[in-house]
Design an enzyme around this catalytic site. Sequence first.
Site, mmCIF file in Angstrom:
data_model
loop_
_atom_site.group_PDB
_atom_site.id
_atom_site.type_symbol
_atom_site.label_atom_id
_atom_site.label_comp_id
_atom_site.label_asym_id
_atom_site.label_seq_id
_atom_site.Cartn_x
_atom_site.Cartn_y
_atom_site.Cartn_z
ATOM 1 N N CYS A 180 67.540 47.279 80.819
ATOM 2 C CA CYS A 180 66.397 48.189 80.927
ATOM 3 C C CYS A 180 66.555 49.151 82.120
ATOM 4 C CB CYS A 180 65.105 47.391 80.972
ATOM 5 S SG CYS A 180 63.703 48.355 80.391
ATOM 6 N N HIS A 218 65.561 44.240 76.336
ATOM 7 C CA HIS A 218 65.730 43.027 77.147
ATOM 8 C C HIS A 218 66.344 41.912 76.307
ATOM 9 C CE1 HIS A 218 63.389 44.248 80.723
ATOM 10 N NE2 HIS A 218 62.746 45.016 79.856
ATOM 11 N N GLU A 261 67.641 39.301 77.216
ATOM 12 C CA GLU A 261 67.390 37.962 77.795
ATOM 13 C C GLU A 261 66.241 37.229 77.105
ATOM 14 O OE1 GLU A 261 66.830 40.864 79.308
ATOM 15 O OE2 GLU A 261 65.106 40.831 80.648
#
Length: 548
Positions: free
Chosen positions: A390, A521, A523
């Site tokens: 990001c 993102h 993650e």
Amino acid sequence: MKKKKAKYIFVVGGVMSGVGKGVATSAIGRVLQSRGMSVTAIKVDPYINVDAGTMNPSEHGEVFVLGDGDETDQDMGNYERFLDIQLTRLNYMTTGRVYQSVIARERNLEYEGKCVQVVPHIPEEIISRIKGASRSAEADVTVVEIGGTVGEYENILFLEAARMMKQKNPDDVLFVLVSYVPIPSKVGEMKTKPTQHASRTLNSTGVQADIIVARSEAPLDKVRKEKIASFCSVDKKAVISAPDVESIYHVPVNFEQDGLSDILLKKLGLRAKKRDFGPWLTFTKKVENAKKPVKIGVVGKYFNTGDYVLSDAYISVIEAIKHASYATGCKPEIDWLDSEIYEKTPQKRRELRQYDGIVVPGGFGSRGIEGKIAVAEYCRKNKIPYFGLCYGMQIAVVEYARNVLGYEDAHTVEMKHAPKHPIIDVMPEQRDKIQKNKMGGTMRLGDYEAKIARGTLAYSAYKQPYIVERHRHRYEVNPAYVEALEEAGLIFSGKSPDGTLAEIMELPVAEHPFYLATQFHPEFLSRPLSPHPLFMSFLRVIAKRNKR
Ligand code: GLN
């Protein structure tokens, strides 16, 4: 066929926060799954904010974004990772959210002239939300974590809702108190008194714990178990020892050593299959066997609280690094690097060489940004594997524009001034929201599709032309500069399906072993049993290069 009755487990905290109630809640879900139960989880946050999106991560930890775009608490990430399920906004509530619906209903005359009161209308709204989430997930068991600790004013109405549910259906509702049992160093003995107090405080709300999970440095001995059982009025078997463990993923396995799922199922009157942890045990073995040391630097700014360093703001990033590390046989050592240092002391940049890889995660605002840009430059020039998430992509593109294209004044318009080269621009639909200060829940949030270009690093990771990832941003690469950047050698390997938004950037592998960043993102989608493909690529490159 007779419809099964929905069961509920409320998890409440005693003594103090930060002892791992979220992990305990997730692990409770996991042990029930291992017995063939379908499980969903709810997080109740007692603050007034409607969601976690408006809070500073240094104060509240990571904002975990769900597929539907809800900006939630980091515990939701734990539930998704442990239970391998996708949660929705139905699984998350705050005091603000609850009151917002009650007030909206009152304005619509939906209470038909009644006096709308804190009790019973607020607990009733809470109950209806809990039941709604359980129904929508068709869960056998719904685990509800109540934020904060017992005895705080803030969560009293949530406890009241839980009490009302228990009173109505005593066989379908359970209470688990996650408490802390300290071993003061000067005393050298495990002390149960704080837990006894917590249990009594819980009693004062009309709730009796059925199970006590005792968090401590060491396992509980027989004497302490008996003491807790007798003073807190729970069965001896229902005192679960929860010592510190090397990895949070061992917690469900540990709970089962104390027979937790048997106790839960018996108390809830559920018949279940024999325990089968399946691939979970293979995964925990991998955690134990991961030996190859890799050193990864995470460059951010939300670490410091007073004299202490907390990594809570980046928890999903850390877990994603761990999942991919274990899967590649690596034991990660993660260092927190404060981006401001690289701004103030340029010689410090040389220290980045000691890392096998650098991650620049999401962020907001101007503090430390020049430090991050300097890190991106250093990694690019010195071929240190770089993974930007990001903000970590936006600053990498700014760096490229400044130092390769020669646009000295390139910047993101998120910084106050208007740069000559607004490489990162505000999205058109965001402009109005920013002007009117409509900041809550208004970013580009949640799942969006992207198209991946063949023959790129991203494609070799995903191995498919379309992907869906979770987003949380207001700014984006300015489409007006994409062509110039591409001509200068940058590859936009992921774009929105209509080709307008840049979602992934990378450098050719011939030039750099791993220099890749995403506007989304990744993650948030990494799971212990299925690490994220991009983190896997990052770790594979690192593992191969690292000669430690
Ligand atoms: N501040 C940037 C934006 O709003 C990046 C956000 C992030 O890193 N999550 O676009």
